[in-house]
Design an enzyme around this catalytic site. Structure first.
Site, mmCIF file in Angstrom:
data_model
loop_
_atom_site.group_PDB
_atom_site.id
_atom_site.type_symbol
_atom_site.label_atom_id
_atom_site.label_comp_id
_atom_site.label_asym_id
_atom_site.label_seq_id
_atom_site.Cartn_x
_atom_site.Cartn_y
_atom_site.Cartn_z
ATOM 1 N N SER A 1 97.524 11.339 9.396
ATOM 2 C CA SER A 1 97.628 12.110 10.633
ATOM 3 C C SER A 1 98.098 11.190 11.751
ATOM 4 C CB SER A 1 96.276 12.719 11.000
ATOM 5 O OG SER A 1 95.465 11.716 11.571
ATOM 6 N N LYS A 2 98.264 11.769 12.903
ATOM 7 C CA LYS A 2 98.766 11.034 14.080
ATOM 8 C C LYS A 2 97.899 9.814 14.431
ATOM 9 C CE LYS A 2 102.198 13.544 15.458
ATOM 10 N NZ LYS A 2 103.417 12.844 15.057
#
Ligand code: GLU
Length: 485
Positions: free
Chosen positions: A249-250
């Site tokens: 994820s980010k």
């Protein structure tokens, strides 16, 4: 090398248009392509855009351009799932007529109340145990009263199994499915119905997708059977984790192909990194081109355990490709990074200088983004020197004189070649009795405003007579101003 799976295959990559191409999706696309290349057949691109609010033409183009950029080639499509809407509705109708689906008039309140009751008993609601499908009379009455309904699939009570080339034979025990919705109350098909109808229509033989879909697969298998269609073979790819061992994820940086492209990664490096994310030909090879992967790919060697996306490895791979690809190719991918620096559209001698500088610096940059600024000094009128980085040079009183002498020697050279330049510098260092380094380091600073870089003589030769003279003169001016203040 051939796998025990035989072709030709019909595979598909079926992304939802979310606005970007996730690296997990790109890896799925790569494995689809590798299997098609390995066994022959067709690779279909299908955009699963049934959630109409989320998709538009720009998003679809984004997926296609992301795939094109990374080098994935599909054979058919892009098809839009939404174009098959009527076909999906007809399939639901067929299932209704065959008694394999039924209309469910239960309101969400009724279902919620049933769920709460089940929860109070510590159970999870299983629709089919709680609500009987309506009788023919009840159904006719409610239809006449125009009551809203959804269409539910009457799922099988048997255990469901399917072949998965990564996980082997997978079995979901009897009773693990519930009667799930295939048409919403507005008549629109749900994902489960659409995906199966399209896989049937497109005669898909192998469904390669992320294993986040594993729990959907028994539903799909049941639907394939109910529609009288052959069940494809599944290939559920292991999850991709970030360096924090959590789902990518980010939190740990870029997650989309577009972001990596914009950060200056080469598509060949990303293809290589993603291709080896969960698959390896054996041994410890790390650098593999698409062509080599195509030759060696076997689905049996896909790992079933989660794969960690290692950004440092990607950077390392990128640096390898920066050096090993053809110069023209690196220049092509570097172009968007050079344009904002005013280094695009160069012609003639300037273009030659740019290419020579690119050749000289490409092995020193990990990304195209890093490479761009290294080329600026070759074209910039005047460089900006930072006093703090030049303290050592500012404290040497005789340095400006030496650099002027060096500039004069360079200017008088007949042939502006690395060998001739080196000879001049070494002769000067002997003549003025300083070590060569005393001249080399400030010259590098003068020409690049940086302490590090490629071999000085290559650098000076590439920079050319005019820019070298100009930068040296400016640097001498800088030393004079800052040294005396
Ligand atoms: N549209 C689904 C997704 O983007 C993929 C469905 C499939 O491959 O079966 O996750």
């Amino acid at each position: 090398m051939k796998t025990s799976v035989t072709g030709p295959v019909r595979v598909r990559f079926a992304p939802s248009p979310t606005g970007f191409l996730h690296v997990g999706g790109a890896r799925t696309a790569i494995y689809n392509e590798l299997l098609r290349e390995n066994l022959g057949g067709s690779f279909i691109l299908r955009i699963e855009d049934t959630d109409a609010q989320r998709s538009d033409a720009a998003m679809i183009e984004q997926i296609c351009s992301g795939l094109r950029w990374i080098g994935v080639q599909w054979d058919e499509g892009p098809f839009l799932q939404s174009d098959g809407l009527e076909r999906h509705q007809q399939a639901a109708q067929q299932l209704l007529e065959q008694g394999k689906a039924f209309r469910c008039f239960r309101t969400s309140e009724e279902i919620e109340a049933a769920r709460s009751q089940a929860q109070a008993k510590g159970e999870t609601l299983r629709y089919r145990d709680f609500f009987a499908p309506p009788s023919a009379d009840e159904e006719a009455q409610r239809l006449a009263a125009k009551e809203p309904f959804v269409v539910r699939f009457r799922c099988s009570d048997d255990s469901l199994h399917f072949s998965d080339l990564v996980r082997g034979e997978v079995e979901f025990p009897a009773g693990s499915l519930d009667d799930f919705v295939i048409l919403r109350s507005d008549g629109s098909p749900t994902y489960h119905l659409s995906v199966v109808c399209d896989d049937v229509e497109m005669r898909v033989t192998h469904v390669i997708r992320g294993d986040d879909h594993l729990s959907n697969t028994p539903k799909h298998v049941d639907l394939f059977r109910a529609l009288g269609a052959p069940v494809p073979v599944f290939v559920h790819l292991p999850l991709i984790l970030g360096s924090d061992k959590k789902r990518l994820s980010k939190r740990t940086g870029a997650t989309s192909v577009e972001e990596f492209r914009d950060q200056g990664f080469l598509p060949q490096a990303l293809y290589n990194a993603l291709g080896l994310l969960g698959w390896s030909p054996g041994g410890d090879r790390e650098i593999m081109s698409r062509k080599e992967m195509v030759e060696l790919f076997t689905v049996e060697r896909i790992n079933s355990s989660a794969a960690i996306f290692d950004r440092d490895k990607l950077s390392w791979l990128n640096a390898q490709y920066m050096s090993s690809l053809s110069l023209e190719e690196v220049a092509k991918y570097a172009s968007p990074f050079l344009a904002p620096l005013g280094l695009d559209g160069l012609e003639g001698e300037s273009r030659q200088r740019l290419m020579a500088a690119l050749e000289l610096h490409r092995s020193r940059a990990k990304t195209l983004e890093e490479l761009g600024p290294m080329l600026v000094p070759y074209f910039q009128e005047e460089l900006v020197y930072v006093v703090e980085s030049c303290q050592k040079f500012l404290s040497q009183e005789s340095l400006p004189g030496h650099l002027e002498a060096l500039a004069a020697r360079f200017a008088a050279l007949e042939e502006f070649s690395p060998e001739a330049l080196e000879q001049e510098l070494r002769q000067l260092s002997e003549a003025v009795e300083v070590k060569a380094g005393v001249l080399i380091h400030p010259t590098r600073m003068a020409l690049t405003a940086s302490k590090k870089g490629p071999s000085l003589f290559e650098l000076v030769a590439t920079m050319g007579r005019e820019a070298t003279g100009r930068h040296l003169a400016n640097f001498v001016g800088f030393l004079g101003r800052e040294g005396s203040s």
